[in-house]
Design a protein around this motif. Structure first.
Motif, PDB file in Angstrom:
ATOM      1  N   ALA A 159      55.958 127.766  43.288  1.00  9.63           N
ATOM      2  CA  ALA A 159      54.890 128.456  43.760  1.00  9.63           C
ATOM      3  C   ALA A 159      53.924 127.857  44.928  1.00  9.63           C
ATOM      4  CB  ALA A 159      54.040 128.930  42.488  1.00  9.63           C
ATOM      5  N   GLN A 160      54.648 126.524  45.165  1.00 14.39           N
ATOM      6  CA  GLN A 160      53.643 126.109  46.192  1.00 14.39           C
ATOM      7  C   GLN A 160      53.612 126.491  47.479  1.00 14.39           C
ATOM      8  OE1 GLN A 160      54.152 123.484  48.776  1.00 14.39           O
ATOM      9  NE2 GLN A 160      51.933 123.404  49.196  1.00 14.39           N
ATOM     10  N   SER A 161      54.847 126.714  48.251  1.00  9.98           N
ATOM     11  CA  SER A 161      54.916 127.214  49.482  1.00  9.98           C
ATOM     12  C   SER A 161      54.358 128.550  49.548  1.00  9.98           C
ATOM     13  CB  SER A 161      56.583 127.168  49.828  1.00  9.98           C
ATOM     14  OG  SER A 161      57.248 128.199  48.904  1.00  9.98           O
ATOM     15  N   THR A 162      54.474 129.460  48.597  1.00 11.24           N
ATOM     16  CA  THR A 162      53.751 130.796  48.730  1.00 11.24           C
ATOM     17  C   THR A 162      52.255 130.705  48.573  1.00 11.24           C
ATOM     18  OG1 THR A 162      55.534 131.871  47.696  1.00 11.24           O
ATOM     19  CG2 THR A 162      53.765 133.112  47.895  1.00 11.24           C
ATOM     20  N   TRP A 163      51.708 129.898  47.579  1.00 15.98           N
ATOM     21  CA  TRP A 163      50.343 129.634  47.632  1.00 15.98           C
ATOM     22  C   TRP A 163      49.821 128.986  49.060  1.00 15.98           C
ATOM     23  CZ3 TRP A 163      46.255 130.922  45.324  1.00 15.98           C
ATOM     24  CH2 TRP A 163      44.994 130.310  45.301  1.00 15.98           C
ATOM     25  N   ALA A 164      50.345 128.012  49.550  1.00 15.99           N
ATOM     26  CA  ALA A 164      49.915 127.317  50.796  1.00 15.99           C
ATOM     27  C   ALA A 164      49.963 128.106  52.045  1.00 15.99           C
ATOM     28  CB  ALA A 164      50.877 126.253  51.072  1.00 15.99           C
ATOM     29  N   LEU A 188      49.303 131.235  51.879  1.00 12.44           N
ATOM     30  CA  LEU A 188      47.955 132.286  52.138  1.00 12.44           C
ATOM     31  C   LEU A 188      47.030 131.672  52.941  1.00 12.44           C
ATOM     32  CD1 LEU A 188      47.541 133.050  48.317  1.00 12.44           C
ATOM     33  CD2 LEU A 188      48.689 134.286  50.115  1.00 12.44           C
ATOM     34  N   THR A 189      46.181 132.479  53.875  1.00 14.57           N
ATOM     35  CA  THR A 189      45.189 131.894  54.290  1.00 14.57           C
ATOM     36  C   THR A 189      44.104 131.230  53.670  1.00 14.57           C
ATOM     37  OG1 THR A 189      43.580 133.865  53.904  1.00 14.57           O
ATOM     38  CG2 THR A 189      45.296 133.720  55.969  1.00 14.57           C
ATOM     39  N   VAL A 190      43.440 130.137  54.243  1.00 14.87           N
ATOM     40  CA  VAL A 190      42.197 129.636  53.329  1.00 14.87           C
ATOM     41  C   VAL A 190      41.383 130.481  52.724  1.00 14.87           C
ATOM     42  CG1 VAL A 190      40.326 127.874  53.412  1.00 14.87           C
ATOM     43  CG2 VAL A 190      42.648 127.395  54.876  1.00 14.87           C
ATOM     44  N   GLU A 191      40.990 131.601  53.337  1.00 18.76           N
ATOM     45  CA  GLU A 191      39.905 132.340  53.152  1.00 18.76           C
ATOM     46  C   GLU A 191      40.547 133.263  51.759  1.00 18.76           C
ATOM     47  OE1 GLU A 191      39.248 131.467  57.357  1.00 18.76           O
ATOM     48  OE2 GLU A 191      41.159 132.201  56.274  1.00 18.76           O
TER      49      GLU A 191
END
Length: 473
Positions: free
Chosen positions: A53-58, A60-63
């Protein structure tokens, strides 16, 4: 009795190991839940989920990440009463006190999310040769969060905010003494599958998680002995570690203070949460000019801390988390008395069910006693009389720990000197002052790795540099 499961890749999952452990209500000694002992196979599944899941979560924009975290925080906030009751059932904290600390944890999660919006994840500079350089901070990857039993909800939320907002995914392993409220947090979860995973158990889960090859950072809070093991495992795997393994926090009471008010403040710092706080006041050094009056006021304050089942109103102090912890506390008092200390109030294990221990004040203490050298994690206030502020500073610094310290004084010179106490945090005239804006790193055996505000995001990210020459070659 509730049966608890792991939460992996968005699904409640049975452990790969059939062995079970039990949560016991420390006020009644009744079993309230059972849960997996844990295993390396459980950890492997959870880490694999987080990695996927990490690459997809990262990406995303910070917002976007911040919006999702604040939405989850709002949902947790709606269940504060329920979570406080679960904490009371699993580790004894009075519900009223639990509400306050859970509210602080929710506020901390929101504050960390907001901090991400202003954190500098990337900077660019022009080079003298006409080229330019970018410094980019990316999430470290997959983090392990191992939390203690004394503040199950607050400690989880405090660790998760910067890690998740920065783009990491996380595997949480709560203490085997208090998993109930953490499980409820995951039932309220509103994040993509795999971003946040939960593995229950004792060392059978904790050890393989801390040393897992695919973990990039371990965030640990707990005992010194466990912290050493986690640090060694992290070193062997060559991944980052942020460790807070406890303290033996000193308090200095100068001769010019308001004695009754200061005694009340010290009683609170010694007895709140039954003394089960890493930054509890555990070594009290009071100036001889006011010592007699201060001790009398402290004894009076201690005797007002009625103990009982924290589900009942007006209970100021719940039980210790279990019989093992009560034995540690009672043994420290017995050791002190055997070496010449005087019990001024408390100091005896009460009859009846529950792991209760009264608010206790002991005097005539010295460094030969475990109550003055080893972490107590119980409602004990050991008071030593000193002849000067300089002596108090020397004795405060004489410890293998260095988490926090508190000084009560109106003397400007003494206040300035207090900043030299070797600790991560020094509070002047207000224990736990400063709210969520503090940044610190524990000293000595109290830990390693800075945390708080910007430092927490520095820990949660890894910088790398891209340099582009002027001619592109």
């Amino acid at each position: 009795m509730k049966t608890l499961q792991n939460y992996i890749d968005g699904t409640w999952t049975n452990s790969q190991d059939p062995n079970r452990l039990t949560v016991v209500n420390p006020s009644t000694e009744e079993a309230v839940a059972e849960f997996p002992q844990g295993s390396a196979a459980d950890v492997d599944l959870a880490v694999a989920s987080a990695m996927a899941a990490q690459s997809t979560w990262a990406a995303l924009t910070v917002e976007d990440r911040v919006t999702r975290l604040i939405r989850w925080a709002d949902r947790i906030d709606e269940h504060t009463d329920e979570l406080a009751e679960l904490e009371c059932r699993e580790m004894g904290k009075p519900v009223g006190i639990g509400r306050n600390f859970i509210a602080a944890g929710v506020a901390g999660l929101k504050a960390a999310a907001q901090e991400a919006l202003s954190y500098t994840f990337e900077i660019s500079t022009d080079d003298p040769d006409g080229g330019w350089t970018r410094v980019i901070r990316r999430p470290v990857g997959v983090a392990a969060v191992v939390t203690p039993w004394n503040f199950p909800v607050t400690m989880v939320l405090g660790a998760l905010g910067p890690l998740l907002a920065a783009g990491n995914t996380v595997v949480v392993k709560p203490s085997e003494r208090s998993p109930l409220s953490t499980v409820r947090l995951f039932e309220l979860l509103d994040l993509p599958d795999g971003v946040l995973n939960l593995v229950l158990g004792d060392v059978h889960a904790g050890a393989p998680l801390a040393g897992h090859d695919d973990i990039d950072l371990v965030h640990f809070t707990g005992s010194v002995s466990a912290g050493r093991q986690v640090g060694a495992a992290s070193g062997q795997a060559l991944h980052r570690a942020v460790l807070e393994p406890g303290g033996k926090d000193p308090v200095i009471v100068d001769e010019d203070v308001d004695v009754p008010a200061t005694a009340q403040a010290v009683a609170f710092g010694s007895f709140v949460n039954t003394g089960q706080i890493c930054t509890s006041m555990e070594r009290i050094f009071v100036h001889e000019a006011i010592a007699e009056d201060f001790i009398a006021e402290l004894v009076s304050a201690a005797e007002a801390y009625a103990f009982g089942d924290g589900m009942q109103p007006n209970v100021m102090m719940g039980p210790l988390v279990d019989e093992r912890q009560r034995r540690i506390v009672a043994a420290q008092v017995s050791d002190a008395v055997a070496k010449g200390a005087t019990v001024r109030t408390g100091g005896e294990v009460p009859d009846g069910p529950g792991f209760f221990y009264p608010a206790t004040v002991i005097t005539h203490v010295d460094a030969s006693m475990s109550a003055m050298t080893e972490e107590t994690f119980g409602p004990i206030a050991p008071v030593a009389v000193v002849s000067s502020f300089a002596e108090a500073l020397d004795r405060a610094a004489d410890s293998s720990f260095g988490l926090a310290a508190t000084v009560y004084s109106r003397n400007a010179e003494h206040i300035e000197l207090a900043a030299d106490i070797p600790a991560g945090v020094v509070w002047i005239n207000q224990w736990q002052g400063g709210g969520g804006v503090r940044t610190y790193e524990p000293a000595r055996t109290s830990g390693m790795g800075a945390t708080g505000t910007t430092a927490a995001f520095d820990s949660a990210t890894r910088p790398f540099t891209v340099h582009i020459a002027a001619d592109g070659s």
